[in-house]
Design a protein around this motif. Structure first.
Motif, short mmCIF file in Angstrom:
data_model
loop_
_atom_site.label_atom_id
_atom_site.label_comp_id
_atom_site.label_asym_id
_atom_site.label_seq_id
_atom_site.Cartn_x
_atom_site.Cartn_y
_atom_site.Cartn_z
N VAL A 268 4.34 -9.30 3.82
CA VAL A 268 2.99 -9.78 3.49
C VAL A 268 3.06 -11.30 3.43
CG1 VAL A 268 1.12 -9.72 1.81
CG2 VAL A 268 2.54 -7.68 2.16
N PRO A 269 2.22 -12.00 4.21
CA PRO A 269 2.29 -13.46 4.24
C PRO A 269 2.07 -14.08 2.87
CG PRO A 269 0.95 -12.64 6.04
CD PRO A 269 1.22 -11.48 5.15
N GLU A 270 2.79 -15.14 2.61
CA GLU A 270 2.68 -15.85 1.35
C GLU A 270 1.26 -16.36 1.13
OE1 GLU A 270 3.68 -17.22 -2.29
OE2 GLU A 270 4.96 -16.03 -0.97
N GLN A 271 0.57 -16.72 2.23
CA GLN A 271 -0.82 -17.21 2.09
C GLN A 271 -1.70 -16.15 1.44
OE1 GLN A 271 1.07 -17.35 4.97
NE2 GLN A 271 0.11 -18.81 6.39
N LEU A 272 -1.55 -14.89 1.83
CA LEU A 272 -2.35 -13.82 1.24
C LEU A 272 -1.95 -13.59 -0.22
CD1 LEU A 272 -2.47 -11.15 4.10
CD2 LEU A 272 -4.32 -12.64 3.35
N ILE A 273 -0.67 -13.64 -0.50
CA ILE A 273 -0.19 -13.41 -1.86
C ILE A 273 -0.75 -14.45 -2.82
CG2 ILE A 273 1.89 -13.43 -3.31
CD1 ILE A 273 3.39 -12.20 -0.92
N ARG A 274 -0.91 -15.67 -2.36
CA ARG A 274 -1.40 -16.75 -3.22
C ARG A 274 -2.91 -16.68 -3.47
NH1 ARG A 274 1.77 -20.35 0.10
NH2 ARG A 274 -0.22 -21.08 0.99
N MET A 275 -3.64 -15.96 -2.64
CA MET A 275 -5.10 -15.98 -2.73
C MET A 275 -5.61 -15.07 -3.83
SD MET A 275 -6.21 -15.92 1.28
CE MET A 275 -5.73 -17.23 2.41
N GLU A 276 -6.40 -15.61 -4.74
CA GLU A 276 -6.96 -14.82 -5.82
C GLU A 276 -8.09 -13.90 -5.36
OE1 GLU A 276 -5.85 -14.28 -8.60
OE2 GLU A 276 -4.83 -16.01 -9.45
N ASN A 277 -8.72 -14.21 -4.23
CA ASN A 277 -9.84 -13.40 -3.76
C ASN A 277 -9.41 -12.29 -2.80
OD1 ASN A 277 -9.11 -15.28 -1.80
ND2 ASN A 277 -11.18 -15.47 -0.98
N VAL A 278 -8.13 -11.96 -2.81
CA VAL A 278 -7.60 -10.89 -1.96
C VAL A 278 -6.90 -9.86 -2.84
CG1 VAL A 278 -6.06 -10.31 -0.05
CG2 VAL A 278 -7.28 -12.49 -0.04
N THR A 279 -7.28 -8.61 -2.68
CA THR A 279 -6.62 -7.51 -3.38
C THR A 279 -5.57 -6.91 -2.46
OG1 THR A 279 -8.67 -7.02 -4.57
CG2 THR A 279 -6.95 -5.33 -4.60
N LEU A 280 -4.34 -6.82 -2.93
CA LEU A 280 -3.22 -6.34 -2.13
C LEU A 280 -2.63 -5.09 -2.75
CD1 LEU A 280 -1.46 -9.80 -1.66
CD2 LEU A 280 -3.07 -8.73 -0.10
N LEU A 281 -2.62 -3.98 -1.99
CA LEU A 281 -1.98 -2.74 -2.42
C LEU A 281 -0.86 -2.38 -1.45
CD1 LEU A 281 -5.05 -0.50 -3.43
CD2 LEU A 281 -3.63 -1.95 -4.89
N PRO A 282 0.17 -1.69 -1.94
CA PRO A 282 1.33 -1.36 -1.10
C PRO A 282 1.16 -0.04 -0.34
CG PRO A 282 1.81 -0.76 -3.35
CD PRO A 282 0.44 -1.37 -3.36
N HIS A 283 0.17 0.04 0.52
CA HIS A 283 -0.09 1.21 1.37
C HIS A 283 -0.15 2.49 0.53
CE1 HIS A 283 0.24 2.51 5.82
NE2 HIS A 283 -0.46 3.40 5.15
N LEU A 284 -1.12 2.51 -0.38
CA LEU A 284 -1.26 3.62 -1.34
C LEU A 284 -2.27 4.68 -0.88
CD1 LEU A 284 -1.37 1.77 -4.79
CD2 LEU A 284 0.57 2.91 -3.71
N GLY A 285 -2.78 4.57 0.34
CA GLY A 285 -3.87 5.41 0.79
C GLY A 285 -3.76 6.88 0.45
N THR A 286 -2.60 7.49 0.69
CA THR A 286 -2.44 8.93 0.44
C THR A 286 -1.49 9.21 -0.73
OG1 THR A 286 -0.59 9.10 2.02
CG2 THR A 286 -2.83 9.43 2.88
N ALA A 287 -1.24 8.20 -1.55
CA ALA A 287 -0.17 8.30 -2.55
C ALA A 287 -0.60 9.02 -3.82
CB ALA A 287 0.37 6.91 -2.89
N THR A 288 -0.83 10.33 -3.70
CA THR A 288 -0.96 11.19 -4.87
C THR A 288 -0.03 12.37 -4.67
OG1 THR A 288 -2.68 12.73 -4.11
CG2 THR A 288 -3.42 10.59 -4.98
N GLU A 289 0.41 12.95 -5.77
CA GLU A 289 1.32 14.10 -5.70
C GLU A 289 0.72 15.23 -4.88
OE1 GLU A 289 4.88 16.18 -6.68
OE2 GLU A 289 4.37 14.19 -7.41
#
Length: 317
Positions: A268-289
């Motif tokens: 994930v680019p550092e530019q995105l990590i630094r931005m407060e107006n961006v929500t970043l999730l670790p590919h959780l789309g189907t992540a339920t038991e």
């Protein structure tokens, strides 16, 4: 039959696989290496791969007489498998559609609400100890209810997102898709992606990955969006030109983004990590038991049908 499952599974799926098949379950959670993919094709009858296991034309070419006859993909997306090359090698491919729909739609709404209401930024503020208490103009975000949402791709997942937006938040729904859809809620089909981008408050991507959709959202689409609009991506990372997105965010061409996927995962680019107006999730789309177990069972249903000589429940090639 020798079966290889390329990632650890839920306990429920693990137990079924060991009870029903001669199975080897790989403990490593990283994608297969080229050497491991060669082993998959030459030492096993059936393989259950998943996202990141890049079965390219070159991989198939390096195994000209594969023992493997089925890739029972764990996941609905299969753009990491060269379907034409698999067919040429005499290998069938299946996937797990349906099982992922609601969970992925839920994450799309999570990203939409978190980004609009600045929830990630707010949580970071509280955790930092810098929060000084409530006041009337504290962290003003965007109202979601009653806004206009654009859905890019109106398949199972796109429709599930649109239903949540319309029935749950009273949103006006517009979309682009290859064909007109008969829907159970009001929705307007836009003439083009750019015209859709220009008229919505939230642009949500729900298309498959692959060559046809790579960089579907690039500079032209981002420039068409309102300065107050938010982009949500729960599709595949490469659907968005990531460099163009960063530029659009840095120049305030759009107000924010909610991302569950990235063009070069897991980087994930550092530019995105630094931005407060961006929500970043670790590919959780189907992540339920429940969902991951359902996906595993669907993959094993394809394996069982194949070995019994029956029609495959979910063929893609």
């Amino acid at each position: 039959m020798k079966l290889w499952i390329t990632r650890p599974m839920t306990a429920e799926v693990d137990a079924r696989a060991r009870a029903e098949f001669d199975v080897e379950i790989r403990e490593n959670t990283l994608p297969l290496t080229a050497q491991e993919m060669q082993r998959a094709l030459t030492e096993f009858d059936v393989v259950v791969p998943t996202l990141g296991d890049l079965f390219s034309a070159e991989i198939f070419a390096n195994a000209p007489k594969p023992r493997c006859k089925l890739l029972a993909n764990f996941g609905v997306g299969y753009n990491h498998i060269d379907i034409t090359a698999a067919q040429g090698a005499g290998i069938e491919v299946t996937n797990t559609p349906g099982a992922v729909t609601d969970a992925t739609a839920d994450v799309a709404m999570t990203l939409l609400l978190m980004t609009a209401r600045r929830a990630g930024e707010g949580e970071r503020l509280v955790r930092s100890g810098a929060w000084q208490g409530w006041h009337p103009t504290q962290m003003l975000g965007q109202h979601a209810t009653g806004k206009r949402v654009g859905i890019v791709g109106m398949g199972r997942i796109g429709q599930a997102i649109a239903q949540r937006c319309h029935f749950g938040f009273g949103m006006d729904v517009a979309y682009v898709a290859r064909t007109e859809k008969m829907l159970e809620f009001p929705a307007t089909r836009a003439e083009s992606l750019q015209s859709l981008a220009a008229e919505v408050d939230f642009l949500v991507l729900a298309v498959p990955g692959g060559a046809e959709t790579r960089h579907l959202v690039g500079p032209d689409v981002l420039r068409a969006m309102k300065p107050s609009a938010i982009l949500i991506n729960i599709a595949r990372g490469e659907v968005v030109d990531q460099a163009a997105l960063i530029a659009a965010l840095e120049s305030s061409d759009i107000a924010g983004a909610g991302l569950d996927v990235y063009e070069f995962e897991p980087n994930v680019p550092e530019q995105l990590i630094r931005m407060e107006n961006v929500t970043l999730l670790p590919h959780l789309g189907t992540a339920t038991e429940e969902v991951r177990s359902n996906m595993g069972h669907m993959a094993l249903d394809n394996v069982a049908a194949f070995w019994a000589g029956q029609a495959l429940p979910n063929p893609v090639a």
